[in-house]
Design an enzyme around this catalytic site. Structure first.
Site, PDB file in Angstrom:
ATOM      1  CG  ASP A  79      -5.458 -19.309  -9.689  1.00  0.00           C
ATOM      2  OD1 ASP A  79      -4.368 -19.248 -10.288  1.00  0.00           O
ATOM      3  OD2 ASP A  79      -6.288 -18.383  -9.690  1.00  0.00           O
ATOM      4  CE  LYS A  80       0.859 -16.701  -9.465  1.00  0.00           C
ATOM      5  NZ  LYS A  80       1.750 -15.542  -9.803  1.00  0.00           N
ATOM      6  CB  SER A  82       1.535 -12.986  -7.443  1.00  0.00           C
ATOM      7  OG  SER A  82       2.486 -11.974  -7.223  1.00  0.00           O
ATOM      8  NE  ARG A 167      -9.827  -2.578   1.916  1.00  0.00           N
ATOM      9  CZ  ARG A 167      -9.151  -3.604   1.375  1.00  0.00           C
ATOM     10  NH1 ARG A 167      -9.751  -4.446   0.552  1.00  0.00           N
ATOM     11  NH2 ARG A 167      -7.890  -3.799   1.666  1.00  0.00           N
ATOM     12  CE  LYS A 186     -10.162  -9.740  -5.497  1.00  0.00           C
ATOM     13  NZ  LYS A 186      -9.655  -8.391  -5.354  1.00  0.00           N
TER      14      LYS A 186
HETATM   15  N1  URA Z   1      -5.469  -7.008  -3.747  1.00  0.00           N
HETATM   16  C1  URA Z   1      -6.785  -7.204  -3.583  1.00  0.00           C
HETATM   17  O1  URA Z   1      -7.434  -7.843  -4.397  1.00  0.00           O
HETATM   18  N2  URA Z   1      -7.386  -6.673  -2.493  1.00  0.00           N
HETATM   19  C2  URA Z   1      -6.699  -5.982  -1.546  1.00  0.00           C
HETATM   20  O2  URA Z   1      -7.310  -5.557  -0.584  1.00  0.00           O
HETATM   21  C3  URA Z   1      -5.329  -5.776  -1.734  1.00  0.00           C
HETATM   22  C4  URA Z   1      -4.730  -6.307  -2.844  1.00  0.00           C
END
Ligand code: URA
Length: 435
Positions: A79-80, A82, A167, A186
């Site tokens: 996978d990629k 971005s 966050r 993920k």
């Molecule tokens: N994309 C994400 O999935 N997590 C981050 O912390 C920043 C961008």
């Protein structure tokens, strides 16, 4: 160990062990650790950083906080990812190209927020396309078609979901180890053998400078490889809209034309081809970049990649004849009007972030995750840096619902695209490869 002891340790710049990080992440997942404790820990990490071993431990424990997919397939799974930009539709063409070249691509994508578009929003402009089909259909589609692009399922890296939400409201998003663990947890939960990162740099990217993008790329590549997923990163240009369109349904249409080898934008092609060929060499489908590039081009020229796209759409609930009749199926706005520059000359620069934000004014983007969007609106025939524009060559066509929205978009295009007398130097599209 009590969560406050773990927070204290990080606050005092000490190294956390794998088991300590595991305890903390298990607490986050089960709900025994409060949001204020997550906030304190992420701030301690933001301020004091994490070592490579700690970042790897955080990534692995966040990956294991929910389902981890396993594939039993006859070719590598890749996978990629971005870091996002304006007009970035690369995933839509890349997944079917890679599938046509022999990889399996379970692509888990996100929605757009702020100035950047999201792959899921683009796909949702296709009638009935299921972005959350459940693991069984997802797996079946990957197995039968070779690729499937869907959204994050509820139980994939749930610890990341909780931590990211904290966050987002505690000024701790911009931390290299936290971003690394968030993205990779993920991706690794999707059970990948190979991953390529497209880290965008420029005035339309999250990472404005190449130095920042390089630092994040190195962190992701090092941690992913330590976690057992062979990973590379490309640093690519995001100082202008990528491709000829920006806006959801318009980008799907550009994808179909690209896969039909019609109206191919050279910068979009350079990035797509580069990502695809590097990943195909990484996954040992081809022994060198030249051979991989030839295969990528062939997958487009032969129609094989387009066929993969059509099959993926049909399998995930979209129309069986979508590719043949895309213009009939895709939503369309009432107005499609050109905007001409106030003077003739060369397009010398763009404020890409501002142009991305102007799509929100057209209701084609969102400022908070729960907002719905208008898939029909956006820009087409977008000018590129170096183009000569005059009274007969528009900067772009605006696709809008009302005259008022058109006027706002027109003002944005006139303010955010700079015209000069001299043809500018055309910079690189792919800056660097981080292995
Ligand atoms: N994309 C994400 O999935 N997590 C981050 O912390 C920043 C961008």
């Amino acid at each position: 160990m009590l969560p406050q002891e773990l927070i204290r340790k990080k606050r005092d710049k000490q190294e956390l062990s794998f088991d300590e990080i595991k305890t903390f992440i298990n607490g986050v997942t089960e709900g025994s650790i409060a949001d204020c404790q997550i906030g304190a820990m992420t701030m301690a990490i933001y301020l004091n950083g994490l070592s490579k071993a700690e970042t790897t431990a955080l990534t692995l424990n966040m990956r294991d906080s929910g389902d981890v997919l396993h594939w039993d397939l006859d070719a590598p799974v890749a996978d990629k990812h971005s870091s996002g930009g304006v007009g970035d539709k690369v995933s839509l063409m890349l997944a079917p190209i890679l599938a046509a070249c022999g990889l399996y691509v379970p692509m888990i994508s996100g929605r757009g927020l702020g100035h950047t578009g999201g792959t899921l929003d683009k796909l949702e402009s296709i009638p009935n396309y299921q972005t959350c089909p459940g693991n069984e259909i997802f797996k079946e589609t990957v197995k039968e078609v070779g690729c499937a692009i869907i959204g994050q399922t509820g139980n994939l890296a749930p610890a990341d979901k909780k931590i990211y939400a904290v966050r987002d409201v505690s000024a701790t998003v911009e931390s290299i180890p936290l971003i690394t663990a968030s993205i990779l947890s993920k991706k690794l939960a999707a059970g990948l053998d190979y991953l390529i990162m497209d880290l965008k740099c420029g005035n339309g990217a999250f990472m404005g400078s190449i130095e920042d993008a390089r630092t994040l790329a190195r962190s992701i590549v090092n941690v992913a490889n330590a976690a057992g997923t062979n990973t590379k990163a490309l640093l690519t240009d995001m100082n202008q809209v990528l491709g000829y369109t920006a806006g959801n349904a318009l980008e799907v249409m550009e994808t179909i034309e690209y896969l039909q080898n019609v109206n191919v934008n050279p910068r979009l092609h350079a990035i797509t081809k580069s990502l695809a060929s590097h990943l195909l060499v990484q996954a040992k489908i081809f022994s060198d970049l030249k051979a991989a590039q030839i295969a990528v081009q062939k997958s487009i020229d032969s129609g094989a990649a387009l066929e993969k796209f059509a099959k993926m759409v049909a399998k995930l609930g979209g129309p069986a004849d979508f590719v043949e009749k895309a213009r009939d199926y895709l939503p369309c706005s009432e107005l499609k009007l050109p905007v001409f520059a106030e003077r003739e000359g060369y397009v010398k620069a763009m404020d890409t972030r501002a142009l991305g934000l102007s799509i929100i004014e057209l209701k084609g983007g969102r400022t908070s995750p729960e907002q719905s969007i208008d898939h029909a609106t956006g820009y087409s025939s977008f000018c590129q840096i170096g183009d000569y524009v005059d009274a007969s060559t528009p900067l772009a066509f605006v696709h809008a619902r009302t005259e008022d929205d058109y006027e706002k978009a027109k003002a944005a295009l006139l303010a955010d695209i700079k015209i000069g007398d001299i043809a500018p130097m055309i910079g690189k599209t792919v800056f660097e490869v981080i292995e």
